[in-house]
Design an enzyme around this catalytic site. Structure first.
Site, PDB file in Angstrom:
ATOM      1  CB  THR A   1       2.442 -35.863 -24.244  1.00 37.17           C
ATOM      2  OG1 THR A   1       2.925 -35.651 -25.563  1.00 37.17           O
ATOM      3  CG2 THR A   1       0.970 -36.225 -24.368  1.00 37.17           C
ATOM      4  CG  ASP A   2       5.148 -32.284 -27.358  1.00 32.53           C
ATOM      5  OD1 ASP A   2       4.753 -33.467 -27.405  1.00 32.53           O
ATOM      6  OD2 ASP A   2       6.181 -31.892 -27.950  1.00 32.53           O
ATOM      7  CD  GLU A   3       2.575 -37.266 -29.525  1.00 31.04           C
ATOM      8  OE1 GLU A   3       1.601 -37.714 -30.149  1.00 31.04           O
ATOM      9  OE2 GLU A   3       3.613 -37.911 -29.345  1.00 31.04           O
TER      10      GLU A   3
ATOM     11  CE1 TYR B   1       0.367 -41.295 -24.972  1.00 33.29           C
ATOM     12  CE2 TYR B   1       1.151 -39.723 -26.622  1.00 33.29           C
ATOM     13  CZ  TYR B   1       1.207 -40.249 -25.341  1.00 33.29           C
ATOM     14  OH  TYR B   1       2.090 -39.721 -24.428  1.00 33.29           O
TER      15      TYR B   1
ATOM     16  CE  LYS C   1      -0.577 -38.671 -21.060  1.00 35.53           C
ATOM     17  NZ  LYS C   1      -0.249 -39.440 -19.814  1.00 35.53           N
TER      18      LYS C   1
HETATM   19  P1  NAD Z   1       6.125 -46.288 -20.978  1.00 36.26           P
HETATM   20  O1  NAD Z   1       5.191 -46.920 -21.947  1.00 36.26           O
HETATM   21  O2  NAD Z   1       7.589 -46.554 -21.103  1.00 36.26           O
HETATM   22  O3  NAD Z   1       5.701 -46.672 -19.496  1.00 36.26           O
HETATM   23  C1  NAD Z   1       4.371 -46.756 -19.088  1.00 36.26           C
HETATM   24  C2  NAD Z   1       4.343 -47.553 -17.781  1.00 36.26           C
HETATM   25  O4  NAD Z   1       2.986 -47.584 -17.326  1.00 36.26           O
HETATM   26  C3  NAD Z   1       4.802 -49.006 -17.944  1.00 36.26           C
HETATM   27  O5  NAD Z   1       5.669 -49.357 -16.893  1.00 36.26           O
HETATM   28  C4  NAD Z   1       3.508 -49.796 -17.856  1.00 36.26           C
HETATM   29  O6  NAD Z   1       3.695 -51.106 -17.327  1.00 36.26           O
HETATM   30  C5  NAD Z   1       2.681 -48.917 -16.930  1.00 36.26           C
HETATM   31  N1  NAD Z   1       1.242 -49.109 -17.103  1.00 36.26           N
HETATM   32  C6  NAD Z   1       0.530 -49.149 -18.248  1.00 36.26           C
HETATM   33  N2  NAD Z   1      -0.774 -49.367 -17.999  1.00 36.26           N
HETATM   34  C7  NAD Z   1      -0.894 -49.444 -16.635  1.00 36.26           C
HETATM   35  C8  NAD Z   1      -1.979 -49.626 -15.754  1.00 36.26           C
HETATM   36  N3  NAD Z   1      -3.234 -49.804 -16.206  1.00 36.26           N
HETATM   37  N4  NAD Z   1      -1.740 -49.658 -14.416  1.00 36.26           N
HETATM   38  C9  NAD Z   1      -0.474 -49.480 -13.940  1.00 36.26           C
HETATM   39  N5  NAD Z   1       0.608 -49.327 -14.737  1.00 36.26           N
HETATM   40  C10 NAD Z   1       0.393 -49.290 -16.068  1.00 36.26           C
HETATM   41  O7  NAD Z   1       5.823 -44.722 -21.068  1.00 36.26           O
HETATM   42  P2  NAD Z   1       6.806 -43.483 -20.870  1.00 36.26           P
HETATM   43  O8  NAD Z   1       7.391 -43.141 -22.178  1.00 36.26           O
HETATM   44  O9  NAD Z   1       7.672 -43.734 -19.707  1.00 36.26           O
HETATM   45  O10 NAD Z   1       5.731 -42.355 -20.524  1.00 36.26           O
HETATM   46  C11 NAD Z   1       5.334 -42.116 -19.176  1.00 36.26           C
HETATM   47  C12 NAD Z   1       4.333 -40.995 -19.144  1.00 36.26           C
HETATM   48  O11 NAD Z   1       4.916 -39.822 -19.708  1.00 36.26           O
HETATM   49  C13 NAD Z   1       3.068 -41.267 -19.955  1.00 36.26           C
HETATM   50  O12 NAD Z   1       1.973 -40.757 -19.245  1.00 36.26           O
HETATM   51  C14 NAD Z   1       3.283 -40.487 -21.251  1.00 36.26           C
HETATM   52  O13 NAD Z   1       2.067 -40.090 -21.801  1.00 36.26           O
HETATM   53  C15 NAD Z   1       4.095 -39.324 -20.752  1.00 36.26           C
HETATM   54  N6  NAD Z   1       4.999 -38.712 -21.736  1.00 36.26           N
HETATM   55  C16 NAD Z   1       5.862 -39.473 -22.460  1.00 36.26           C
HETATM   56  C17 NAD Z   1       6.745 -38.866 -23.346  1.00 36.26           C
HETATM   57  C18 NAD Z   1       7.758 -39.670 -24.133  1.00 36.26           C
HETATM   58  O14 NAD Z   1       8.426 -39.114 -25.005  1.00 36.26           O
HETATM   59  N7  NAD Z   1       7.922 -40.957 -23.880  1.00 36.26           N
HETATM   60  C19 NAD Z   1       6.719 -37.478 -23.515  1.00 36.26           C
HETATM   61  C20 NAD Z   1       5.814 -36.728 -22.753  1.00 36.26           C
HETATM   62  C21 NAD Z   1       4.976 -37.352 -21.869  1.00 36.26           C
END
Ligand code: NAD
Length: 341
Positions: free
Chosen positions: A124-126, A148, A152
């Protein structure tokens, strides 16, 4: 990339990615490993289950035995699984360290043992922290503000160290804020949309002048696929190109697409460590891998709101709080599903 393991594939972004990649001719199998925490929903994968290439395994990335067993049968990994909600990290940072840091290390160890050909770590950009001006490039220092983002950042560095120390072909992607269908209603866009659709008020932290870059989830998945296919091991790729909005501007747009007015909005004191602005330079992935986002923000926001309007069955159960319901109807009864049978 013939046999792909996707962690967190039942979450918001992971499920969009799986629905996309399972259609690729050069991908023979796609295995989703997901713990189905409160944030993961098998329904998010929807039509992907019609494709015989898809396998689903419920389990945690912290289970070294399971991870090792799965890794032995896969040639590439896209790692989405994470605790992803900033507000929750204020209350329970331990879970973020466990999944985001130790879980990532567990995957990297197994990937190395089994000679995985490509490992894409989704970040993430964060991790760059707040930038009052300018835009972060990939080798800028990491200055995360909240637990968080710190977890990351730690996992990014651990993933890159696997390349430098062991030669594991790891790429790290860093994307801005995603939006689109199937996002958990704890995140701001679905939170506001679902509240406005229910005729409920929404709250803005502080003065509403925090700036975020909003990237359509399908554009993000396009970027990840490009990194999976062509990313140079050991490299980081920023995936940006969304639309900058202050919270006030975003709220204005959401009120419009939901047919609501500013009467629905109240301002509350700012959240702790609410970074003023994030911004990334994404020239590298555009120039080297041909990435270009294609989704228009206004249109993407409107279709996202329409998805929530058309699918209350997907999000209403996630908002139901049995404790609040029992308190408000005065019964004091928490009725568990299936009770009395
Ligand atoms: P989300 O919370 O919607 O999904 C996370 C998934 O991971 C869920 O299905 C959850 O059940 C699973 N999970 C959690 N802990 C687990 C574990 N111990 N073992 C197996 N599965 C597990 O998150 P998202 O928004 O889809 O984000 C996905 C990735 O992208 C993350 O790594 C996040 O940091 C990154 N990201 C998100 C954003 C955003 O805006 N949402 C932006 C940049 C990066």
């Amino acid at each position: 990339m013939e046999h792909l393991l996707v962690t967190g594939g039942a979450g918001f972004i992971g499920s969009h990615f799986v629905k996309r990649i399972v259609q690729a001719d050069d991908v023979a199998t796609v295995t989703v490993l997901d713990a189905l925490t409160y944030a993961g929903h098998i329904e998010n994968l929807g039509r992907a289950f019609l494709n015989p290439k898809l396998r689903f395994v419920r389990g945690t990335i912290l289970d070294a035995g399971l991870v090792d067993d799965l890794m032995a049968r896969h040639t590439a990994v896209v790692h989405f699984a994470a605790e992803s909600h900033v507000d929750r990290s204020f209350l329970a940072a331990g879970a973020f360290l466990a999944t985001n840091v130790h879980g990532t290390q567990t995957l990297l160890d197994a990937a190395r043992r089994h000679g995985v050909e490509k490992f894409v770590h989704v970040s993430t950009d964060e991790v760059y922290g707040p930038l009052p001006t300018g835009s972060a490039v990939e080798d800028d220092p990491l200055r995360p503000s909240v637990p968080y983002a710190a977890s990351k950042a730690a996992s990014d560095l651990i993933a890159l160290s696997s390349f430098r120390t062991h030669g594991l072909p790891v790429c790290v992607t860093r994307a801005s804020n995603n939006y689109g269908p199937c996002q958990h209603p704890e995140k701001i866009i679905p939170l506001f949309v679902t509240r406005l659709l229910k005729g409920e008020p929404v709250t803005i932290h502080g003065h509403g002048e925090h700036v975020r870059n909003w990237l359509h989830v399908e554009d993000h998945c396009q970027g990840i696929e490009r990194v999976l296919r062509g990313g140079v091991p050991g490299e980081v790729y920023n995936i940006g190109g969304g639309t900058d909005r202050t919270t006030n501007e975003l709220t204005r747009d959401l009120l419009r697409v939901c047919g609501a007015t500013w009467d629905a909005v109240t301002y509350i004191p700012d959240r702790q460590a609410n970074d003023e602005r994030y911004s990334m330079d994404w020239t590298k992935i555009a120039d080297s891998l041909g990435y270009q986002p294609v989704h228009d923000f206004e249109e993407g926001l409107a279709t996202t709101a329409t998805w929530y309007r058309d699918h209350p069955d997907r999000w209403a159960p996630l908002l139901y709080d049995p404790h609040a319901a029992a308190a408000s109807n005065g019964s004091g009864i928490l009725v568990a599903a299936g009770a009395g049978r």
